[in-house]
Write a protein that holds these residues in place. Structure first.
Motif, PDB file in Angstrom:
ATOM      1  N   GLY A 127      -8.631  -6.420  -3.808  1.00 39.09           N
ATOM      2  CA  GLY A 127      -9.177  -5.345  -3.269  1.00 39.09           C
ATOM      3  C   GLY A 127      -8.068  -4.171  -2.837  1.00 39.09           C
ATOM      4  O   GLY A 127      -8.469  -3.413  -2.234  1.00 39.09           O
ATOM      5  N   GLY A 128      -7.064  -4.181  -3.476  1.00 36.02           N
ATOM      6  CA  GLY A 128      -5.896  -3.278  -3.089  1.00 36.02           C
ATOM      7  C   GLY A 128      -6.326  -2.020  -3.951  1.00 36.02           C
ATOM      8  O   GLY A 128      -6.807  -1.907  -4.894  1.00 36.02           O
ATOM      9  N   SER A 129      -5.401  -0.960  -3.379  1.00 37.94           N
ATOM     10  CA  SER A 129      -5.584   0.192  -4.072  1.00 37.94           C
ATOM     11  C   SER A 129      -4.624   0.202  -5.421  1.00 37.94           C
ATOM     12  O   SER A 129      -3.455  -0.412  -5.478  1.00 37.94           O
TER      13      SER A 129
ATOM     14  N   ILE B  84      -6.115   4.325   0.009  1.00 35.76           N
ATOM     15  CA  ILE B  84      -6.019   3.137   0.782  1.00 35.76           C
ATOM     16  C   ILE B  84      -7.418   2.512   0.773  1.00 35.76           C
ATOM     17  O   ILE B  84      -8.431   3.086   1.326  1.00 35.76           O
ATOM     18  N   SER B  85      -7.351   1.062   0.784  1.00 36.62           N
ATOM     19  CA  SER B  85      -8.538   0.218   0.953  1.00 36.62           C
ATOM     20  C   SER B  85      -8.270  -0.586   2.329  1.00 36.62           C
ATOM     21  O   SER B  85      -7.334  -0.397   2.973  1.00 36.62           O
ATOM     22  N   MET B  86      -9.549  -0.934   2.660  1.00 35.58           N
ATOM     23  CA  MET B  86      -9.433  -1.878   3.849  1.00 35.58           C
ATOM     24  C   MET B  86      -8.707  -3.089   3.828  1.00 35.58           C
ATOM     25  O   MET B  86      -8.089  -3.632   4.467  1.00 35.58           O
TER      26      MET B  86
ATOM     27  N   THR C 268       3.836  -7.694   0.843  1.00 33.99           N
ATOM     28  CA  THR C 268       3.428  -6.913  -0.205  1.00 33.99           C
ATOM     29  C   THR C 268       1.810  -6.536  -0.086  1.00 33.99           C
ATOM     30  O   THR C 268       1.305  -7.170   0.641  1.00 33.99           O
ATOM     31  N   TYR C 269       1.598  -5.370  -0.807  1.00 38.21           N
ATOM     32  CA  TYR C 269       0.233  -4.735  -0.954  1.00 38.21           C
ATOM     33  C   TYR C 269      -0.633  -5.703  -1.676  1.00 38.21           C
ATOM     34  O   TYR C 269      -0.015  -6.466  -2.574  1.00 38.21           O
TER      35      TYR C 269
ATOM     36  N   ALA D 128      -0.839  -1.437  -5.360  1.00 32.27           N
ATOM     37  CA  ALA D 128      -1.041  -2.953  -5.786  1.00 32.27           C
ATOM     38  C   ALA D 128       0.060  -3.776  -6.214  1.00 32.27           C
ATOM     39  O   ALA D 128       0.937  -3.442  -7.076  1.00 32.27           O
ATOM     40  N   GLY D 129       0.358  -4.716  -5.223  1.00 26.43           N
ATOM     41  CA  GLY D 129       1.306  -5.637  -5.593  1.00 26.43           C
ATOM     42  C   GLY D 129       2.908  -5.176  -4.977  1.00 26.43           C
ATOM     43  O   GLY D 129       3.857  -5.882  -5.099  1.00 26.43           O
ATOM     44  N   LYS D 130       2.978  -3.898  -4.653  1.00 24.57           N
ATOM     45  CA  LYS D 130       4.329  -3.428  -4.024  1.00 24.57           C
ATOM     46  C   LYS D 130       4.545  -3.796  -2.864  1.00 24.57           C
ATOM     47  O   LYS D 130       3.879  -4.057  -1.802  1.00 24.57           O
ATOM     48  N   PRO D 131       5.695  -3.550  -2.518  1.00 21.96           N
ATOM     49  CA  PRO D 131       6.467  -4.073  -1.159  1.00 21.96           C
ATOM     50  C   PRO D 131       5.799  -3.132  -0.071  1.00 21.96           C
ATOM     51  O   PRO D 131       5.182  -2.042  -0.298  1.00 21.96           O
TER      52      PRO D 131
END
Length: 643
Positions: free
Chosen positions: A472-474, A451-453, A465-466, A478-481
């Motif tokens: 900068g997502g994990s 997990i990122s900031m 969504t992420y 990434a891109g998931k709900p």
């Protein structure tokens, strides 16, 4: 740029190891102080004894001159509790800290000498063995629920013998077990591997002989027998269980020994302090396993090259491949604790962070948990159902400091609770499992596999969504709900961005006396001979520095106390919620005449670690200060009525 996949727990290890009256015045108010006439002579010698503004309260002392200066005579030092409310109950051997404070309803006081110097050679007549490794013990021959109020302090050590043994003000310290003890005399009821010794789950080989006993919790089986549970704080962590019985003379004997099997929850790490729940189950805390500085450029991933031997030990314990960091950093409950094979459940619902301690209120639903870190949060968890911590809601404390005040001795804070999220162990474990199987070949410079900031911020902002990897997502999400994994797996940062105060420094032990709280909240007549109408949770703070004195945020205290720390209390309302935090007693600094170093006064509190609330309202405080201060750690007793 640092390789941000650098070990999550290696960083945590570095951080962790770098791990107005005296009591007599209060008695003067009670009118019974007068009987301490002879002791009060010291009080009458206090320069502010007869001149004190409270001198008129001497009417409550019945012994003439001692009664007249009873209140401020106490400030001069009238003998009972040294005029400060503090009594030195014991000092522990050179190199060790006081851990494992636990007081039973029958008055048995257990405590440990954690990691004493291996150079200690002195032995006492009762135990006939040196205190040169982790030691679990009890004060025998005394009922701590019936202690007098005029107890005289144990002396500071002056001889090598005193420095290397446990010196007590009352009772005798009895060793129950030391690191590596096998209890061979018990045969099959002994512990072939040794007390505190941890073996690998996959290899079956010895990983570590742990010399760091911490929390103790005792569960009675009968009036004279029961089970002592002890945490062993290292990588990997552990918990021992000693079945014991007590003779009529007050001496304890060990009848059976075992180490709790944590394999079902993939092991534990750095089992620090803990508590026994109101329904009789030990709660153990995983502490310095988490680096909660979540950031896309500094968040260390677990799968980096090993730079710490303890981390290597932990990997060896689990498996050669890298383990999942999100499986560690929680409160674990030992269920069916007296059975041949206790069942262990980790409560992911209470959040993942550097747990020092968790305490359950008498409603059997509300839990308070402390984060032993720099920039930590005070958390509250409210379970959906009594005696079931597997589902509920997590909160963080938002503090408002008293206006115009900054001295730690007088500055309090009002509390409001910020809701973080609601979850279940089952759902959170499902999220955790998504991070299994990340190996070193997944490591990429400048990225995190966890997990990122950016993920945390998106969750706080209510995004659907992420963030993508480009944002900068994990890579896992990434891109998931969006879901609530951030709230429980990176609880500190989630709480901070939600508005909770993340500025505590070394937020250590939390403690209540269950019966005192129950009487104050419900009005039941539980405490015999005393009306308890206010309930408190006591909080130990080892260091009041860094984020507590930086002049920023919600906590802006002065540096007067600094490294000596202190004890606070938090008022508990009718709903078992904390409403306000106030100082109880602070350490005291002085500047050495030989150096420019600021040190803590040996006659006062220094870096309190854990606290215990006695049935009569007095509190026991264990120290964990630096060995460089040239005096041994102390177990104190403090009487809040002295203030």
């Amino acid at each position: 740029m640092k390789r941000i996949a650098y070990s999550l727990i290696a960083s945590a290890v570095v951080l962790a190891l770098t791990a107005c009256d005296g009591d007599d015045g209060a008695q003067g108010i009670q009118g019974e102080q007068g009987v301490q006439g002879e002791t009060g002579q010291a009080g009458s010698n206090g320069t502010n004894g007869t001149n004190g503004t409270n001198g008129t309260d001497g009417q409550n002392g019945t012994d003439g001159q001692n009664g007249a200066d009873g209140q401020n005579g106490a400030d001069g030092k009238d003998g009972i509790n040294g005029g400060s409310g503090l009594v030195r109950i014991a000092t522990v051997p050179t190199g060790s800290e006081v851990t494992g404070l636990f007081l039973t309803d029958q008055g048995d006081l257990f405590f440990n000498a954690q990691h004493p110097s291996d150079e200690n050679t002195e032995v006492d007549s009762l135990n006939n063995r040196p205190f040169n490794t982790g030691t679990v013990g009890v004060l025998s021959g005394v009922n701590f629920n019936e202690l007098p109020r005029n107890l005289v302090s144990a002396p500071l050590h002056e001889t090598q013998f005193e420095a290397q043994t446990v010196v007590t003000a009352i009772g005798q310290y009895q060793i129950l077990g030391q690191s590596g003890d096998t209890f061979a005399e018990l045969g099959e009821q002994g512990l072939a591997g040794g007390l505190g010794v941890i073996y690998g789950m996959t290899s079956g080989q010895e990983i570590i002989k742990n010399d760091m006993p911490d929390f103790n919790g005792f569960i009675f089986e009968s009036e004279s027998s029961g089970y002592l549970f002890t945490n062993w704080e290292d990588y990997p962590g552990g918990m021992s269980r000693l079945k014991m019985s007590k003779s009529e003379a007050g001496r304890w004997s060990v009848d059976q020994a075992m180490m709790i099997d944590f394999d079902a929850v993939k092991g534990t790490a750095a089992n620090c302090f803990g508590s026994v729940s109101p329904w009789g189950t030990p709660l153990t805390s995983e502490e310095w396993i988490v680096n909660s500085t979540v950031d896309s450029t500094t968040n260390p991933a677990w799968n980096a090259p090993v730079v710490d031997t303890r981390l290597q030990q932990f990997r060896d314990f689990l498996a050669p491949e890298s383990p999942n960091p999100y499986r560690y950093g929680y409160i674990a409950e030992v269920k069916s604790p007296l059975s041949d094979k206790p069942v262990v459940e980790k409560h992911y619902t209470i959040g993942r962070y550097e747990h020092e301690n968790a305490v359950v209120m008498p409603d059997r639903r509300t839990v308070y948990s402390s984060q032993d870190d720099t920039g930590g949060v005070l958390f509250k968890f409210v379970a959906d159902n009594a005696e079931d911590l597997s589902s509920g809601t997590l909160y963080g404390a938002k503090l408002t400091q008293d206006k115009g005040l900054s001295d730690p001795a007088v500055t309090g804070f009002d509390i409001e609770w910020v809701e973080i999220a609601t979850g279940t162990n089952a759902a959170i474990l499902g999220w955790i499992e998504e991070y299994d199987g990340i190996t070193p070949d997944s490591y990429v410079d400048g990225q995190t596999n966890y997990i990122s900031m950016a993920d945390v911020q998106a969750w706080v902002d209510g995004k659907e969504t992420y963030p993508t990897a480009e944002e900068g997502g994990s890579p896992i999400t990434a891109g998931k709900p969006m879901d609530d994994r951030v709230a429980f797996l990176e609880a500190r940062q989630a709480a901070r961005l939600k508005g909770a105060t993340a500025e505590w420094r070394k937020l250590e032990g939390l403690a209540i006396n269950h019966d005192r709280v129950l009487e104050a909240v419900t009005g039941q007549d539980v405490i015999e001979g005393e009306v308890v109408d206010k309930a408190y949770l006591y909080i130990g703070i080892a260091d009041i520095d860094n984020t507590m004195i930086d002049g920023e945020g919600d906590i802006q205290l002065s540096s007067r106390v600094k490294d000596c720390g202190g004890v606070y209390r938090a008022h508990i309302d009718a709903n078992y919620s904390l409403t306000r935090i106030e100082p109880v007693i602070m350490g005291s600094t002085y500047r050495s005449s030989l150096t420019s170093d600021v040190r803590c006064d040996a006659s006062q509190l220094a870096q309190p670690d854990n606290v215990i609330v006695m049935r009569d309202g007095r509190i026991l405080i264990g120290e964990d200060h630096s060995a460089s201060w040239k005096y041994n750690n102390t177990l104190w007793m403090y009487d809040p009525k002295s203030k």
